[in-house]
Structure formats: structure tokens, C-alpha cells
Design a protein around this motif. Sequence first.
Motif, PDB file in Angstrom:
ATOM      1  N   GLY A  17       0.803  -1.212   0.000  1.00  0.00           N
ATOM      2  CA  GLY A  17       0.000   0.000   0.000  1.00  0.00           C
ATOM      3  C   GLY A  17       0.835   1.260   0.000  1.00  0.00           C
ATOM      4  N   VAL A  18       0.204   2.358   0.463  1.00  0.00           N
ATOM      5  CA  VAL A  18       0.862   3.663   0.489  1.00  0.00           C
ATOM      6  C   VAL A  18       1.677   3.797   1.763  1.00  0.00           C
ATOM      7  N   ASP A  19       2.904   4.282   1.611  1.00  0.00           N
ATOM      8  CA  ASP A  19       3.755   4.566   2.763  1.00  0.00           C
ATOM      9  C   ASP A  19       3.685   6.057   3.071  1.00  0.00           C
ATOM     10  N   ILE A  20       3.608   6.395   4.346  1.00  0.00           N
ATOM     11  CA  ILE A  20       3.637   7.796   4.773  1.00  0.00           C
ATOM     12  C   ILE A  20       4.695   7.927   5.853  1.00  0.00           C
ATOM     13  N   LEU A  21       5.666   8.806   5.623  1.00  0.00           N
ATOM     14  CA  LEU A  21       6.768   8.994   6.556  1.00  0.00           C
ATOM     15  C   LEU A  21       6.725  10.425   7.083  1.00  0.00           C
ATOM     16  N   VAL A  22       6.578  10.588   8.387  1.00  0.00           N
ATOM     17  CA  VAL A  22       6.521  11.905   9.013  1.00  0.00           C
ATOM     18  C   VAL A  22       7.866  12.187   9.681  1.00  0.00           C
ATOM     19  N   PHE A  23       8.553  13.235   9.197  1.00  0.00           N
ATOM     20  CA  PHE A  23       9.856  13.604   9.734  1.00  0.00           C
ATOM     21  C   PHE A  23       9.745  14.886  10.548  1.00  0.00           C
ATOM     22  N   ARG A  24      10.483  14.936  11.650  1.00  0.00           N
ATOM     23  CA  ARG A  24      10.566  16.146  12.457  1.00  0.00           C
ATOM     24  C   ARG A  24      11.984  16.686  12.378  1.00  0.00           C
ATOM     25  N   ALA A  25      12.093  17.999  12.114  1.00  0.00           N
ATOM     26  CA  ALA A  25      13.404  18.634  12.005  1.00  0.00           C
ATOM     27  C   ALA A  25      13.954  18.943  13.383  1.00  0.00           C
ATOM     28  N   GLU A  26      15.224  18.609  13.590  1.00  0.00           N
ATOM     29  CA  GLU A  26      15.935  18.929  14.828  1.00  0.00           C
ATOM     30  C   GLU A  26      17.306  19.440  14.427  1.00  0.00           C
TER      31      GLU A  26
END
Length: 459
Positions: A17-26
Motif C-alpha cells: 500500500g501507500v507509505d507515509i513517513l513523518v519527519f521532524r526537524a531537529e
Amino acid sequence: MSDEAAPPASAADEPAGVDILVFRAEGSSLTLVGGEGRGAGWSGIVALQQNEEPGIERARRGSGPLRLDEAAPVRICGPYWSAHAAIVPVGAAHVVVFGSDQPLDRADVELQREAAELVAAAGEVPAAKLLADELEVVNAIRGLIEYRPVNVAETSRHIARQAARMLSCELGVVVVRRGERALTETYTHGWEAAVDAEALGDALLALVEAHPGGPQLEQDLTAIAANDGFGLAQGLVSRLILPIDEEGALAVLAVGHTEARPRGFTDLCQRIGGSLAEASRLLLAQAISREELAAERDRFARVARTDALTGLHNRNSWEEHLIAEQARLDRYQGACSVASVDIDDLKTTNDAAGHAAGDALIQAVADLLRGQTRATDHVARVGGDEFLVLLPETDEVGAETFVQRLASAALRWHGPTGAQPLAISIGTATARGADELAAAVAAADARMYAVKRGHAGSA
């Protein structure tokens, strides 16, 4: 090399299926903190440097989602590969990546709205997820070290298999360097390409020597134009090379993802790989010690069963073979002959020309016997000038043929100038069925001495 059943689930497994990757900047880093598909599975185990991710930098400089559509999967960011993707910045602190094997047909506004909702819902990585990741490292090491090393080749195959399976790689390779020799063992899963193990081993050693000092990670081998022997030309799209000992002096472990399932290596995969390489050092050291001890035991066993002067079997070895042949004779009720061979007047040679000349004569007879016997025969030096020959599956006619052949060879012998003629006495006896071979040996000896008394120094 083998291709077995599907490996167990691990951090590198590829969901559908669809992959969703949530990144947070540090600062200059981006940490994967959640998502769906691989985004959920990889949360907490992927950290990126923004300046090494051109796609994310382009998206953050733009005014909307950056869409990527390719005919085949390409690297989108970090270890993530996909044919179709959209990179959506959310404020200054987050980036959301959508990826799929199929084109993303949602409008930019819809992607931006969903990305904002995902960022709002994302929090810290759950403790249960962090614990599960740690347990995966432990399980990988346990699966490796529970193996009992047998020899270097089997141990190397085990390491290559365990690394490839735990990291869901199509290829695992272990190269062990011992002096001038290198042993290469490979493991493949779900990959039909022919693997040249020796060429891969040479390439890996060259890469470690060219870049010593630690692991080598390549998340996208399509960016490397040159063929270094362990890359795109061999069907790989990403690779992780791990020295097992200091600067690869002992061995190298390498794993690779292929065009069949293109992707890279998460931080967890890199940790697992490093832990496996570290644990492999002890396994290989044990395997090498076992081989060296076994070789030393074999050497001592050969020495204990070999005549030092001639290289023939000695009396200990003769007695062992006699027992084994007696058991075979009792079982199959066949025939077995024994020949007793003695050098005539060896003492005369020793007295006239010295013991070195006598030793040369003994060695000449040993060579003569080796040249006139079969691989199944057993030749032993059992005394100073005495030899015994065991002739399995040989009756009286065969024994007489052997005597004639040996006597003819002795008459044709040409030693060094001034050497004494090669004069030997031969006696034979044959055991049949339940007869005792020990009695045949005694009879052959008696006949040999009778011959010696009769011809007094002629072959």
C-alpha cells in the motif's frame, strides 16, 4: 549459496500500500517520528541529514508538494525507495513523504491537509516500539551466537544467512581472509541472479582496503558510476559493508538490497548489522581454532601412522587395516592376499656404503611398492628392511601376478652409479572366507624367509 523460505519479519520488511513517513526537524537532522506503512515500522529508526537529501531540500524551498514519478523505484530519502512520491513540507519543523508503487492521484491541497493532520497527531515514538526495536537487535544476535561453529566455511555461511535474513536483504556475503587465501560464502533470498562468490569476495576486500576504518553504507548505488565489483553492475541498489575485525584484517560481512526489492538501510538495520559483525568475530575465531586443532590432530594422527623414512604406513597403521580387512573378509567371504617383502643384504650395504646408502635402498623399495600396488592395497614398512602388502579381493593367482610384476620391476631398477643391485625376497599367502589374516601374514613371512634362504641375494 541458497534461496530459502521467506525470512522472519524485521525492521526492513516492506509493507504493502501507500507509505507515509513523518519527519521532524531537529537542527540539521530529520528524525522519522511516525506515519503509515513503512513510516510506522521505521519510526524512531531513521535519521537523516537535510543537506544529504536533495529531494527534501527542493521541497522545502518550493511553494507546494514536490512530486516524483518514475518508471522504476528510486531513492526518495534515506533508505526509502519508491516509484511515485510526494514530499510535503509542513511548517518549518516537519516534512511528510507519501510514497506508492502507483501514481498518487490526490491533489496538492489534499496532500497538504493530510500531512498537517499527520503532523498534529505525531508525538514521541511509543515506548513499546522502542522496546520492540531493542528486542530485534537482541534476537538477531541470539540467532547468530546460538550456532555452534563447525568449520570456517559453514560458520561463514551461517553469518551471511543470518545477516541477510534479519535485514531482509536479497544478498549476504562473508569473506574470511587467512594469510594469502580468502574464503567467500554467500547467501541469497528471492534473487535469481548468478553470484560469482570469488569476484564478490575480491571486490569487498578491495573496498575495505581502499576505505579502512569502519562500516561503509551506500543507500543509493545508482549514484556511483564506477563498477567497483559490488554495486549496480552486480544488481545491487544499496549495500552495507561491515569489517568483522580491525580494518577487515580477519573478515568482512556485507549485505545488499537488489533491484528486485529496492530500498536502503534504516538506523536499526545498521545497528543490527554492526552488532552481527561484532558477534561474528568470536564465532569465526572459534571456527578457525577448531579447524587448526583438527588439522593438528590429523597431523599427529598421520605422524603416528606413517613411517618417517619412506612415507608408507607403519606397523600401527598396518594393524588397524588388518583388523578392518578381517571384518570385511568375515562378512563377504571373499579372498585377501598378503605379501611379505624383505630387502636382501641390507646390512652389507650399510657396512660397505654407510647408512645413508641403506636408507636410499629402503626408500627405493618403498617407491617400487607404491608403483606396483593399487589404491585399495595397503603397503606398510613394519621393520628395518621388512615390508607388508595387503591385497584385498586378491586370490592366489592375483598374488602370484603381483609377485611377478614386483620382481620384474626390481630387476629393472637402476640406482645411482656404484649402488648395490635391488635384491628383494617375496612371500605370499591368501586367506579365504573365515580364515584368519594374521595366519596369512605369518605364512607369507615364512615363505619370504624360505625364498631368502633359497636364492641368497637375487630378486
